[in-house]
Design a protein around this motif. Structure first.
Motif, PDB file in Angstrom:
ATOM      1  N   ARG A 171       0.861  -1.176   0.000  1.00  0.00           N
ATOM      2  CA  ARG A 171       0.000   0.000   0.000  1.00  0.00           C
ATOM      3  C   ARG A 171       0.902   1.232   0.000  1.00  0.00           C
ATOM      4  NH1 ARG A 171      -3.150  -3.322  -1.002  1.00  0.00           N
ATOM      5  NH2 ARG A 171      -5.197  -3.757  -0.103  1.00  0.00           N
ATOM      6  N   VAL A 172       0.617   2.162  -0.906  1.00  0.00           N
ATOM      7  CA  VAL A 172       1.405   3.392  -1.011  1.00  0.00           C
ATOM      8  C   VAL A 172       0.464   4.579  -0.869  1.00  0.00           C
ATOM      9  CG1 VAL A 172       2.966   4.759  -2.437  1.00  0.00           C
ATOM     10  CG2 VAL A 172       3.083   2.259  -2.527  1.00  0.00           C
ATOM     11  N   HIS A 173       0.841   5.527  -0.023  1.00  0.00           N
ATOM     12  CA  HIS A 173       0.057   6.746   0.186  1.00  0.00           C
ATOM     13  C   HIS A 173       0.959   7.947  -0.113  1.00  0.00           C
ATOM     14  CE1 HIS A 173      -3.114   4.400   2.182  1.00  0.00           C
ATOM     15  NE2 HIS A 173      -2.117   3.740   2.741  1.00  0.00           N
ATOM     16  N   LEU A 174       0.463   8.831  -0.968  1.00  0.00           N
ATOM     17  CA  LEU A 174       1.229  10.009  -1.375  1.00  0.00           C
ATOM     18  C   LEU A 174       0.560  11.279  -0.863  1.00  0.00           C
ATOM     19  CD1 LEU A 174       2.132   9.220  -5.109  1.00  0.00           C
ATOM     20  CD2 LEU A 174       3.610   9.021  -3.098  1.00  0.00           C
ATOM     21  N   ALA A 175       1.373  12.196  -0.445  1.00  0.00           N
ATOM     22  CA  ALA A 175       0.907  13.539  -0.058  1.00  0.00           C
ATOM     23  C   ALA A 175       1.575  14.527  -1.004  1.00  0.00           C
ATOM     24  CB  ALA A 175       1.266  13.829   1.397  1.00  0.00           C
ATOM     25  N   LEU A 176       0.808  14.950  -2.022  1.00  0.00           N
ATOM     26  CA  LEU A 176       1.341  15.883  -3.019  1.00  0.00           C
ATOM     27  C   LEU A 176       0.907  17.299  -2.654  1.00  0.00           C
ATOM     28  CD1 LEU A 176       0.595  13.867  -6.289  1.00  0.00           C
ATOM     29  CD2 LEU A 176       2.663  13.858  -4.865  1.00  0.00           C
ATOM     30  N   ALA A 195       9.473  25.290  -2.750  1.00  0.00           N
ATOM     31  CA  ALA A 195       8.370  24.335  -2.903  1.00  0.00           C
ATOM     32  C   ALA A 195       8.496  23.224  -1.864  1.00  0.00           C
ATOM     33  CB  ALA A 195       8.388  23.743  -4.305  1.00  0.00           C
ATOM     34  N   PRO A 196       7.411  22.915  -1.157  1.00  0.00           N
ATOM     35  CA  PRO A 196       7.476  21.818  -0.175  1.00  0.00           C
ATOM     36  C   PRO A 196       7.664  20.469  -0.867  1.00  0.00           C
ATOM     37  CG  PRO A 196       5.213  22.562  -0.464  1.00  0.00           C
ATOM     38  CD  PRO A 196       6.067  23.514  -1.248  1.00  0.00           C
ATOM     39  N   ILE A 221      12.706   3.355  -5.061  1.00  0.00           N
ATOM     40  CA  ILE A 221      11.667   3.130  -6.071  1.00  0.00           C
ATOM     41  C   ILE A 221      10.598   4.206  -5.990  1.00  0.00           C
ATOM     42  CG2 ILE A 221       9.805   1.573  -6.746  1.00  0.00           C
ATOM     43  CD1 ILE A 221      11.607  -0.751  -5.955  1.00  0.00           C
ATOM     44  N   VAL A 222      10.141   4.497  -4.778  1.00  0.00           N
ATOM     45  CA  VAL A 222       9.056   5.471  -4.608  1.00  0.00           C
ATOM     46  C   VAL A 222       9.549   6.880  -4.919  1.00  0.00           C
ATOM     47  CG1 VAL A 222       7.415   6.462  -2.972  1.00  0.00           C
ATOM     48  CG2 VAL A 222       7.899   4.006  -2.932  1.00  0.00           C
ATOM     49  N   ALA A 223      10.684   7.278  -4.365  1.00  0.00           N
ATOM     50  CA  ALA A 223      11.193   8.642  -4.584  1.00  0.00           C
ATOM     51  C   ALA A 223      11.525   8.879  -6.044  1.00  0.00           C
ATOM     52  CB  ALA A 223      12.423   8.882  -3.709  1.00  0.00           C
ATOM     53  N   GLY A 224      11.974   7.846  -6.755  1.00  0.00           N
ATOM     54  CA  GLY A 224      12.302   8.024  -8.158  1.00  0.00           C
ATOM     55  C   GLY A 224      11.101   8.218  -9.056  1.00  0.00           C
ATOM     56  N   GLY A 273      10.456  15.770  -7.307  1.00  0.00           N
ATOM     57  CA  GLY A 273      10.730  16.593  -6.134  1.00  0.00           C
ATOM     58  C   GLY A 273      10.813  15.822  -4.838  1.00  0.00           C
ATOM     59  N   MET A 274      10.691  14.507  -4.851  1.00  0.00           N
ATOM     60  CA  MET A 274      10.727  13.710  -3.622  1.00  0.00           C
ATOM     61  C   MET A 274      12.119  13.126  -3.423  1.00  0.00           C
ATOM     62  SD  MET A 274       8.414  10.392  -2.526  1.00  0.00           S
ATOM     63  CE  MET A 274       6.900  11.369  -2.398  1.00  0.00           C
ATOM     64  N   ASP A 275      12.597  13.204  -2.184  1.00  0.00           N
ATOM     65  CA  ASP A 275      13.853  12.578  -1.800  1.00  0.00           C
ATOM     66  C   ASP A 275      13.562  11.256  -1.091  1.00  0.00           C
ATOM     67  OD1 ASP A 275      15.284  14.727  -2.808  1.00  0.00           O
ATOM     68  OD2 ASP A 275      15.209  15.802  -0.868  1.00  0.00           O
ATOM     69  N   ALA A 276      14.582  10.411  -1.032  1.00  0.00           N
ATOM     70  CA  ALA A 276      14.412   9.119  -0.347  1.00  0.00           C
ATOM     71  C   ALA A 276      14.066   9.316   1.119  1.00  0.00           C
ATOM     72  CB  ALA A 276      15.683   8.286  -0.496  1.00  0.00           C
ATOM     73  N   SER A 277      14.554  10.410   1.721  1.00  0.00           N
ATOM     74  CA  SER A 277      14.251  10.663   3.132  1.00  0.00           C
ATOM     75  C   SER A 277      12.796  11.061   3.352  1.00  0.00           C
ATOM     76  CB  SER A 277      15.172  11.767   3.662  1.00  0.00           C
ATOM     77  OG  SER A 277      15.019  12.965   2.907  1.00  0.00           O
ATOM     78  N   ASP A 278      12.075  11.375   2.277  1.00  0.00           N
ATOM     79  CA  ASP A 278      10.659  11.743   2.395  1.00  0.00           C
ATOM     80  C   ASP A 278       9.739  10.518   2.384  1.00  0.00           C
ATOM     81  OD1 ASP A 278      11.281  14.498   2.360  1.00  0.00           O
ATOM     82  OD2 ASP A 278      11.398  14.468   0.159  1.00  0.00           O
ATOM     83  N   VAL A 279      10.301   9.325   2.312  1.00  0.00           N
ATOM     84  CA  VAL A 279       9.502   8.102   2.217  1.00  0.00           C
ATOM     85  C   VAL A 279       9.635   7.320   3.517  1.00  0.00           C
ATOM     86  CG1 VAL A 279       9.099   5.977   0.926  1.00  0.00           C
ATOM     87  CG2 VAL A 279       9.928   8.015  -0.270  1.00  0.00           C
ATOM     88  N   ALA A 280       8.497   7.008   4.130  1.00  0.00           N
ATOM     89  CA  ALA A 280       8.461   6.178   5.339  1.00  0.00           C
ATOM     90  C   ALA A 280       8.013   4.767   4.947  1.00  0.00           C
ATOM     91  CB  ALA A 280       7.507   6.767   6.372  1.00  0.00           C
TER      92      ALA A 280
END
Length: 263
Positions: A129-134, A146-147, A173-176, A180-187
Motif C-alpha cells: 500500500r502506497v500513500h502520497l501527499a502531493l 516548494a514543499p 523506487i518510490v522517490a524516483g 521533487g521527492m527525496d528518499a528521506s521523504d519516504v516512510a
C-alpha cells in the motif's frame, strides 16, 4: 498397474475438482493461487471462465473436501491480491473538464497504484500500500521554496526471521517516481503476514503405502479398486479358458516313445 488404468487418473482428478475458491482472475493471479495451493498439498485446477469480455478471466477449482483448507491457505497468503487502480484505470474515466484538485487526486491515486504493483513484484512481498501527499503549489509565492511531497509505504511480507526486501531499495523506487521527492521523504513500514495453515506434509493422508492429498484420496481409492477388479476379471477369464480346454473325457497325453522297443 496397467497403462489403461493409469490413463483414467486425469478423469478421476477432474471429477474431484468441482468447487471454485476464486474467480474473475487474470491468468497471472490464477497461476499464483494454483502454485500457493500446491505448496500446501492441495490439488487445484485453473479453468477459463466463459463470458463476453475481451479480456479472459479464470477461476480456480479444488475438491469439495479441500475448500475449507484452500480458503484458509489463500487468506494466509493474502490471495488473490487486491489490484490497485493504475494510470489506465484512473485516467480512463471522469468528467470532460476535471478541476485541478480532482486532477491532482486522480494522479496521486494512479501513481499509488502503479507503485504498489511494482513493490508487489519483489520476492516475498504479499501486499503493498502506497500513500502520497502531493502539496498544492498553486497559491505558493514565487520566491518561496516548494514543499517536498511525502510518501508512506506499508508492506506485508511472508512470515520469517528476515525481511525479504531492503528499505533503501523501497525508498529509491518510490522517490524516483515522484518529482521533487527525496528518499528521506519516504516512510516504510513492514508487517509479517499471519501464520499460515498446516504444512503440506501434515495435510497428506495415506492410502496404503501411498501418501496423497485429502481431496485426491477418493479418486485414488476408486482407481485402485477398479484396477483390482479388472485384474480379478482377467484371472477368472484365464481360469475359465484353462478349464474349457481340459474336458472330462479326454485321454491323458501319450507317454513319450520309450527307447529299446518300450522296454
Amino acid at each position: 498397474m496397467r497403462l489403461r488404468d493409469t490413463a483414467l487418473l486425469p478423469l478421476f482428478v477432474l471429477a474431484a475438482c468441482d468447487s471454485s475458491v476464486a474467480g474473475g482472475l487474470d491468468e497471472a493471479q490464477a497461476n499464483e493461487i494454483v502454485v500457493a495451493l500446491d505448496g500446501q498439498g492441495i490439488s487445484a485446477l485453473k479453468q477459463k471462465e466463459e463470458g463476453t469480455s475481451e479480456t479472459p478471466t479464470f477461476r480456480v477449482e479444488v475438491s469439495g473436501e479441500d475448500v475449507a483448507r484452500s480458503l484458509s491457505a489463500l487468506g494466509a497468503a493474502e490471495l488473490p491480491r487486491h489490484r490497485e487502480r493504475g494510470v489506465e484505470e484512473v485516467f480512463g474515466a471522469g468528467g470532460l473538464v476535471p478541476t485541478a484538485t480532482e486532477e491532482r487526486a486522480r494522479y496521486a491515486s494512479a501513481l499509488c497504484g502503479e507503485l504498489a504493483r511494482s513493490l508487489e513484484t519483489m520476492d516475498g512481498v504479499l501486499d503493498a500500500r502506497v500513500h502520497l501527499a502531493l502539496p498544492d503549489v498553486r497559491d505558493l509565492p514565487l520566491d518561496a521554496p516548494a514543499p517536498h511531497p511525502r510518501a508512506s509505504v506499508l508492506l506485508k511480507y511472508r512470515r520469517g526471521a528476515v525481511r525479504p526486501y531492503d528499505d533503501a531499495a523501497v525508498r529509491a523506487i518510490v522517490a524516483g517516481a515522484v518529482q521533487g521527492m527525496d528518499a528521506s521523504d519516504v516512510a516504510v513500514v513492514g508487517v509479517p503476514a499471519q501464520a499460515g495453515p498446516a504444512s503440506a506434509q501434515t495435510a497428506l493422508v495415506r492410502v496404503g503405502p501411498i501418501a496423497v492429498t485429502r481431496g485426491s484420496a477418493g479418486a485414488l481409492k476408486a482407481l485402485l479398486g477398479g484396477s483390482i477388479a479388472l485384474n480379478v476379471l482377467v484371472a477368472l477369464g484365464a481360469a475359465v479358458l484353462v478349464l474349457r480346454r481340459k474336458k472330462p473325457g479326454d485321454p491323458p497325453p501319450d507317454d513319450a516313445e520309450k527307447p529299446n522297443g518300450g522296454r
